[in-house]
Design an enzyme around this catalytic site. Structure first.
Site: not given
Ligand code: GRF
Length: 317
Positions: A14, A91-92, A108, A110, A137, A174-175
């Protein structure tokens, strides 16, 4: 201004959820996090959210049908008052019912530059392809996996010698930058002047024989063969106000309105003396039913006799 209420769904550590939660602590952040839910009660992210005083919900999905499990999550989101959903490493696969219920209100993140590399192993796939640039993205969630309109992306340069792990770690940084900004932008989208004008336009042009034209830095709505019945003004002569102007029955009604609710109504420059009133659109939430009523009233006041006669006749039946 009321903050948009966001529920976040996670499956594991998370870190993106944490980034959203921390960004929400900034005073000018337009959203607040009302729930963090996971499909695993042991998801480490849940403990972090709890420590931050956020309501959490964790339930293992094993043995449950997808739609049934999603219905439980949906109920929790609604109980928490969520208006938007942010998937953050959830992841579902989601059931079509759930996606439909949150259509246009679920995002979401990604770890690839979509539309490239939907699904898993995005970092390794980027390396295998010899990409010099990878990234992440944020997109609106639709029924297809990692599909739906991309709202924004950040590019991350691939370094010589990068492994999937080293690249993933930099993309993750970056996310964390990308998600809260995109979410903040998304939840305020319908308050932006362009969106407000679109909404006014839709309501105004529904009225009989109405048309639109630009007029001295505003958008004006008139009736063929009749007069103008509404103006949309945005920062008119730098007043910082976004408003719709409509016709009142005259100075008396105008004064009464302004007295009754001075935060909502004002006497507009130029048109004020002619009995027009300004209704602010930058006070949230905008009461669109009220705006529509005003457009109707103002239209009647501006319409030529041939049209009002028809309407009056129709009213009698
Ligand atoms: C991230 O890389 C996100 O882009 C992908 O799953 C990962 C989750 O990481 N969908 P976290 O649980 O937010 O640390």
């Amino acid at each position: 201004m009321a903050k948009a209420k966001v529920g976040i769904l996670i499956s594991g550590r998370g870190s993106n959820m944490a980034a959203l939660v921390y960004a929400a602590k900034l005073a000018d952040c337009p959203y607040e996090v009302v729930l963090v839910a996971a499909n695993d009660p042991e998801a480490p992210g849940l403990a972090l959210a709890r420590a931050e005083g956020i309501s959490t919900f964790g339930l293992g999905h094993k043995g449950m049908k997808r739609a049934d499990f999603d219905a439980v999550i949906d109920a929790e989101l609604r109980k928490a008052g969520a208006e938007y959903v942010a998937l953050a490493g959830y992841m579902r696969l989601l059931s079509p019912e759930f996606v439909n219920k949150w259509e246009g209100r679920m995002l979401n993140i990604h770890p690839s530059l979509l539309p490239k590399y939907k699904g898993l192993d995005t970092h390794q796939r980027a390396l295998d392809a010899g990409d010099l640039v990878a990234g992440c993205s944020v997109h609106v969630v639709t029924a297809e996996l990692d599909d739906g309109p991309v709202l924004d992306r950040i590019e991350v340069a691939v370094l010589p010698g990068d492994t999937a792990e080293s690249l993933a770690a930099r993309i993750l940084m970056a996310e964390h930058q990308l998600y809260s900004r995109t979410l903040a932008h998304f939840v305020t989208a319908d308050q932006r002047p362009e969106a407000l004008l679109d909404h006014i336009r839709e309501l105004a042009l529904k009225l009989p024989e109405s048309y639109e034209k630009p007029s001295y830095g505003a958008q004006a709505f008139g009736i063929e063969g009749g007069k103008m019945f509404a103006y949309f003004r945005r920062n008119h002569h730098g007043d910082g106000i976004t408003a719709m102007l409509v016709r009142t029955s005259g100075g008396e009604e105008q004064a009464m309105l302004i007295e009754s609710d001075p935060d909502l109504y004002h006497r507009p420059t130029y048109l004020g003396p002619a009995g027009w009133v300004g209704i602010r659109l930058d006070r949230q939430p905008v009461d669109w039913g009220h705006i529509e009523q005003w457009l109707g009233k103002s239209w009647r006041r501006a319409a030529p006799k041939r049209l009002t006669k028809l309407l009056d006749a129709a009213d009698e039946f």
